[in-house]
Design a protein around this motif. Structure first.
Motif, mmCIF file in Angstrom:
data_model
loop_
_atom_site.group_PDB
_atom_site.id
_atom_site.type_symbol
_atom_site.label_atom_id
_atom_site.label_comp_id
_atom_site.label_asym_id
_atom_site.label_seq_id
_atom_site.Cartn_x
_atom_site.Cartn_y
_atom_site.Cartn_z
ATOM 1 N N ILE A 195 -40.975 -0.122 -36.336
ATOM 2 C CA ILE A 195 -41.605 0.414 -34.955
ATOM 3 C C ILE A 195 -40.579 -0.163 -33.989
ATOM 4 O O ILE A 195 -40.112 0.760 -33.188
ATOM 5 N N GLY A 198 -40.503 0.774 -30.105
ATOM 6 C CA GLY A 198 -41.359 1.857 -29.871
ATOM 7 C C GLY A 198 -40.766 3.355 -29.472
ATOM 8 O O GLY A 198 -41.374 4.168 -29.329
ATOM 9 N N ASN A 201 -39.788 6.137 -32.013
ATOM 10 C CA ASN A 201 -41.043 6.368 -32.930
ATOM 11 C C ASN A 201 -42.124 7.330 -32.399
ATOM 12 O O ASN A 201 -42.512 7.196 -31.387
ATOM 13 N N PHE A 203 -45.782 7.866 -32.618
ATOM 14 C CA PHE A 203 -46.646 6.889 -33.253
ATOM 15 C C PHE A 203 -47.596 7.684 -34.272
ATOM 16 O O PHE A 203 -47.948 7.009 -35.264
#
Length: 207
Positions: A195, A198, A201, A203
């Motif tokens: 991750i 973030g 990525n 989610f």
């Protein structure tokens, strides 16, 4: 532009870094002809079965490696090359056909699984292209990757989404794990993403 730069006007197909550019079918026919030319120098009748296996693994499989490392081979081309390999393995040639005593998928199994350890070209091709896909994922901040991304709009997510345009090669690389080039998502099923902060990525989509 040719007169300004004092250079010749080229035409397709032409060679760039050892790869013929401009006519994909011509590229693969060149590979097939190389294999045939090498086979014509060998006499299957004077080689033992073990000798043919050794030459197949060490010499014949090395001929298309450079092309398979950069290009997704059409299934028809894979079939044509493997047909030459099968004929050589069982002692045949262009004039004399021999019976294939064992199915090719069995021959291509690992020796520990009752095979002969001969490469299965389709999977081998995808594995070589998969190395480029892996580099795209782990070297995403490198200069070459930033240039390619800006040119072709490449997305690096492992999900089934691609913004690639204009380049057949980068399209194939970006679709390796989508299921179009193989029966399952073999790359994304064996990869996971950290991750981190973030930013890189998705989610709900990334593993």
């Amino acid at each position: 532009m040719a007169s300004i730069l004092h250079c010749q006007v080229g035409s397709t197909p032409f060679s760039y870094l050892g790869l013929p550019i401009g006519m994909m079918i011509y590229t693969w026919h060149l590979v097939i002809e190389k294999v045939k030319k090498r086979l014509s120098r060998w006499k299957c009748t004077t080689l033992s079965f073990g000798g043919r296996i050794g030459l197949l693994n060490s010499v014949l499989h090395s001929i298309p490696i450079y092309f398979l490392s950069f290009l997704k081979a059409p299934k028809g081309i894979i079939s044509s090359i493997e047909s030459l390999f099968k004929s050589f393995l069982w002692g045949g040639d262009q004039d004399n056909k021999k019976i294939n005593w064992v199915a090719w998928d069995v021959v291509c199994r690992d020796k520990n699984h009752s095979g002969l350890g001969i490469k299965y070209l389709l999977a081998f091709n995808l594995a070589l292209l998969g190395k480029w896909r892996w580099r795209m994922l782990v070297e995403k901040n490198s200069l070459w990757m930033r240039v390619i991304s800006s040119l072709y709009g490449i997305t690096l997510h492992l999900s089934n989404e691609s913004g690639v345009k204009d380049s057949r090669w980068w399209v194939d690389l970006n679709r390796i794990e989508d299921g179009d080039l193989m029966s399952n998502k073999w790359l994304s099923n064996n990869c996971c993403k950290v991750i981190g902060n973030g930013v890189d990525n998705k989610f709900w989509l990334d593993k």
